[in-house]
Motif scaffolding. Sequence first.
Motif: not given
Length: 77
Positions: A7-14, A30-47
């Motif tokens: 997200s743009e918000e996470l990018f600006i925070a970085l 930390k919160k933004g990266l954890e959410e992104k990691l969870e989304a990536m894991v869910r997407r991988d399992l769905y694939t």
Amino acid sequence: MKNVQISEELFIALLKYHLVERDDVLSEIKKGLEEKLEAMVRRDLYTKYKTAPTEEEREKARQEYLEKVGMHRSFRW
């Protein structure tokens, strides 16, 4: 290597943390990266669920995906 969108918000925070050296954004990062990691894991399992070669592997991946998204067992088919 794959690309990952954030997200743009996470990018600006970085940017604030690395370029301006502001430590007050660490919890947001930390919160933004954890959410992104969870989304990536869910997407991988769905694939894996959609592309598994055998019915057994497909069902195993489906169950893992449903566990990860928090689907209660009584709502599953």
